[in-house]
Design an enzyme around this catalytic site. Structure first.
Site, short mmCIF file in Angstrom:
data_model
loop_
_atom_site.label_atom_id
_atom_site.label_comp_id
_atom_site.label_asym_id
_atom_site.label_seq_id
_atom_site.Cartn_x
_atom_site.Cartn_y
_atom_site.Cartn_z
CG HIS A 165 -1.76 -1.23 1.35
ND1 HIS A 165 -2.88 -1.49 0.61
CD2 HIS A 165 -1.57 -2.31 2.15
CE1 HIS A 165 -3.37 -2.67 0.94
NE2 HIS A 165 -2.59 -3.20 1.88
CB SER A 185 14.94 17.15 -19.20
OG SER A 185 14.10 18.28 -19.23
#
Length: 456
Positions: free
Chosen positions: A170, A295
């Site tokens: 989780h 990038s």
């Protein structure tokens, strides 16, 4: 081919080189080549059948010439077939006419040329051709790529079998494992699916217009046509004979095969996302390649592009394979033509699958492990030992063990070795059990993870 920059599909443009091994199999040329193999194989089988006196056995020289035509079928030959199709507007009939032209100077073949395509519907040729194409793609492209990927992952599992790692369930800190064991989980899943791929049957039929040998038996009522056709499919072509069909082989095996490939792709989509996350939290670093840009505006970035590329292409593959698996087994009455155009996209599903597997491998080969990040997470999360402490408390009958550890650890920050030591020392359990718990650290609390990773 046209300039790749002008290609409609990235499989024939940007990614053309990555799927080059599939092109001779799933292209229109590949389909024609398979059809030639089936048509000529059928003619040889008829000549070998003693009950068909009108087609006497071929001489070794003629058989050698037939085999040479199959082996050497070229792009120029395919273009000649295509030129005939421009008139016939029927692709299988064009193959038949081309074969009659091609063997015009081979007397033994020309004497029985009308037995080319004898008692066959187009689907007798097509279904066998598609099965041969899929089997070839499995054996020559898919299985070697899967084996390469599993080998790399297995080596990583063995290399890092003992590297402790905090798990996350989780998204929250959870009982530790080792990096090798978590990779071993993926290896085990892939191995199971690869065995299904390896065991896959590729089915075929050559039983006439609606699957009952109607024309065969009218022409030669005394021949065991079912046995003859079974031998041709299984021994001549190496496929699995399907005795019950309509005009088309019902494609159930194709659905099974495509769904198995989809499961492999889904396992890797799952793993791509996990690795992406591990890169994000610093467990993995990526090797920098000189000249590459991460990038357009942030020069520091080294993005996990290979795993993202893999995830996207595997998703594309599953979209195509899923549709093929749902659509192909469905045909109106004894046949409709919707499967014909759909089957031409088998290579698309395979192509995106191979792209995804290749990108995943490329990404794996760029990864560098950052052991310090693994250790830092474990050292900062001593509450992970709440599980073994409360489990030992249960063994020795201590009241409310879960609740006591919940009060000590749940939702709290700053659980330290010292606070856990104080808690353990006040427990009413044997001294040997206390000593065992006091010696435990998050990095040592990995159960059989190392053993499980090493035996994969």
């Amino acid at each position: 081919m046209i300039n790749p920059l002008y290609a409609l599909s990235p499989l024939d443009g940007r990614y053309a080189s990555s799927v080059a091994d599939l092109r001779p199999i799933f292209s229109e040329y590949g389909l024609m080549h398979a059809r030639v193999q089936v048509e000529l194989g059928w003619l040889k089988a008829l000549a070998a059948e003693a009950g068909i006196s009108e087609v006497p056995p071929f001489s070794p020289a003629t058989i050698a010439e037939i085999d040479r035509v199959i082996a050497e079928f070229s792009i120029a030959d395919a273009e000649a077939v295509k030129a005939i199709e421009a008139t016939t507007n029927h692709d299988v009939k064009a193959i038949e006419y081309w074969l009659k032209q091609r063997f015009a100077n081979v007397p033994e073949v020309m004497a029985v040329s009308e037995f080319i395509h004898f008692s066959c519907t187009s689907e007798d040729i097509n279904n066998l051709s598609h099965a041969l194409m899929l089997k070839q793609a499995r054996d020559e492209v898919l299985l070697p790529k899967l084996n390469e990927l599993i080998t790399v992952l297995r080596n990583l599992a063995h290399t890092h079998a003992a590297l402790p790692m905090m798990c996350r369930t989780h998204g929250q800190p959870a009982t530790p494992s080792t990096l090798g064991k978590e990779i071993a989980n993926i290896v085990a899943r892939l191995q199971r699916q690869m065995e299904s791929v390896r065991q896959q049957q590729f089915m075929g039929k050559i039983n006439g217009a609606v699957g009952n040998y109607n024309a065969h038996l009218v022409a030669y009522p005394d021949i065991d046509w079912e046995g003859h056709c079974r031998r041709f499919v299984e021994y001549n072509l190496g496929l699995t004979f399907n005795p019950y069909t309509i005009q088309i082989e019902p494609h159930d095996y194709m659905a099974e095969f495509f769904q198995t490939i989809s499961r492999i792709n889904t396992i890797l989509i799952d793993f791509n996302r996990d690795i992406w996350g591990y890169i994000s939290i610093g467990y993995f670093r990526q090797k920098v390649k000189a000249g590459e840009v991460g990038s357009s505006t942030m020069p520091h970035k080294v993005n996990p592009i290979d795993f993202e590329n893999s995830e996207g292409n595997l998703g594309m593959a599953n979209a195509v394979l899923g549709f093929l698996a749902e659509k192909l087994p469905v045909s109106r009455w004894q046949r409709d033509l919707t499967d014909s155009t759909v089957l031409r996209n088998m290579g698309t599903g395979f192509g995106y699958t191979i792209l995804g597997l290749t990108a995943h491998l490329r990404g794996l080969n760029k990864l560098e492990i950052n052991p310090a990040a693994f250790a830092a997470d474990l050292d900062a999360t001593w509450e992970l030992l709440a599980e073994p402490i409360q489990t030992v408390m249960r063994r020795y009958g201590v009241a409310n063990p879960y609740e006591q550890l919940k009060e000590l650890t749940r939702g709290k920050h700053g659980i330290t070795p010292e606070s856990l030591q104080t808690f353990i020392n006040q427990l009413a359990i044997p001294d040997t059990a206390k000593a065992q718990l006091l010696a435990l650290t998050p990095a040592l609390y990995v159960g059989k993870a190392q053993e499980l990773a090493e035996r994969i």
